[in-house]
Structure formats: structure tokens, C-alpha cells
Design a protein around this motif. Sequence first.
Motif, PDB file in Angstrom:
ATOM      1  N   ASP A  47      38.073  27.730  40.227  1.00 41.80           N
ATOM      2  CA  ASP A  47      36.642  28.006  40.321  1.00 41.80           C
ATOM      3  C   ASP A  47      35.974  26.812  40.980  1.00 41.80           C
ATOM      4  N   SER A  49      32.456  26.750  42.254  1.00 38.31           N
ATOM      5  CA  SER A  49      31.057  26.558  41.900  1.00 38.31           C
ATOM      6  C   SER A  49      30.535  27.804  41.214  1.00 38.31           C
ATOM      7  N   GLY A  50      29.452  27.616  40.506  1.00 35.55           N
ATOM      8  CA  GLY A  50      28.781  28.726  39.855  1.00 35.55           C
ATOM      9  C   GLY A  50      27.290  28.565  40.025  1.00 35.55           C
ATOM     10  N   GLU A  62      26.953  34.095  39.274  1.00 31.95           N
ATOM     11  CA  GLU A  62      28.135  34.324  40.092  1.00 31.95           C
ATOM     12  C   GLU A  62      28.949  33.048  40.188  1.00 31.95           C
ATOM     13  N   THR A  63      30.244  33.226  40.387  1.00 29.70           N
ATOM     14  CA  THR A  63      31.159  32.105  40.513  1.00 29.70           C
ATOM     15  C   THR A  63      31.936  32.251  41.813  1.00 29.70           C
ATOM     16  N   THR A  64      32.015  31.171  42.589  1.00 30.82           N
ATOM     17  CA  THR A  64      32.840  31.156  43.792  1.00 30.82           C
ATOM     18  C   THR A  64      34.205  30.617  43.400  1.00 30.82           C
ATOM     19  N   THR A  65      35.255  31.357  43.755  1.00 28.44           N
ATOM     20  CA  THR A  65      36.611  31.030  43.362  1.00 28.44           C
ATOM     21  C   THR A  65      37.518  30.989  44.582  1.00 28.44           C
ATOM     22  N   ARG A  86      39.515  39.310  35.136  1.00 31.43           N
ATOM     23  CA  ARG A  86      38.525  38.933  36.157  1.00 31.43           C
ATOM     24  C   ARG A  86      38.742  39.725  37.439  1.00 31.43           C
ATOM     25  N   LEU A  88      37.856  39.655  41.336  1.00 33.44           N
ATOM     26  CA  LEU A  88      37.430  38.686  42.345  1.00 33.44           C
ATOM     27  C   LEU A  88      37.454  39.327  43.735  1.00 33.44           C
ATOM     28  N   LYS A 109      34.126  35.864  45.258  1.00 33.85           N
ATOM     29  CA  LYS A 109      32.878  35.635  44.529  1.00 33.85           C
ATOM     30  C   LYS A 109      32.846  36.638  43.369  1.00 33.85           C
ATOM     31  N   GLU A 110      32.819  36.100  42.160  1.00 32.65           N
ATOM     32  CA  GLU A 110      32.798  36.927  40.958  1.00 32.65           C
ATOM     33  C   GLU A 110      31.383  37.032  40.425  1.00 32.65           C
TER      34      GLU A 110
END
Length: 112
Positions: A47, A49-50, A62-65, A86, A88, A109-110
Amino acid sequence: MRYKRLSPGDLTRKVRIQRKAVTGKDALNADIIDWVDVATVWAEVIDLSGREFFASQQFNAETTTRVRIWYRPGIDATMRVLDGSRILPLVSPPIDPEGRKWEWVLMCKEAV
């Protein structure tokens, strides 16, 4: 900065890569779209950033993975990665960082 090449010890998670497919027709003869597995592979899932934001009178997060896997042909930006529970979705075409068909970097992006 030199790029750190993927090594087998980095791949600690088993993920599924899926694509959309038409699996049948409903009562109105419209296509039924479902997600089907393309591959199950070992991956490095990080992960990056969020963020949280307020849009349309609704709180969103949202979380960038980043998902790194060994190179395999046939993966495109319309697919998604399942990491346990999850989901993604890919946000860009797969990246081949060295251009040598060694590994793919999948940016996802989750929505939480």
C-alpha cells in the motif's frame, strides 16, 4: 536511483488476477457480466498511499496499492487483482519497469 529488481523472496502473497466475462443471458436477454480468474500468482503487495475525501455529500476513502508479479502476457488495464477479500482494480496498463519482460508492476486503487 537504481530500480530494485524483483526477487523470489519478495513474493509473499498469493493473489488472483481476474477479467470481466459474459457468463450468460438474463430473462431480458441482456449479458450477465461476471469476473473470472485468469491466473493465481505470487505477488508483492504494498500500500503506497491512502486518502479520504468528501464528494457528492458522501465520505469516501481510497488506497493506492502497488502489486509486483513475474511477467506474464495477457494482463491489461481492464483487469483486477484479488488479495484475500480486497478487490484491487488496475488503474493503468501494467508497467514493465526494465523493458525486459521480467516483471509487471500493477498500479491499483482500492475504494474503501
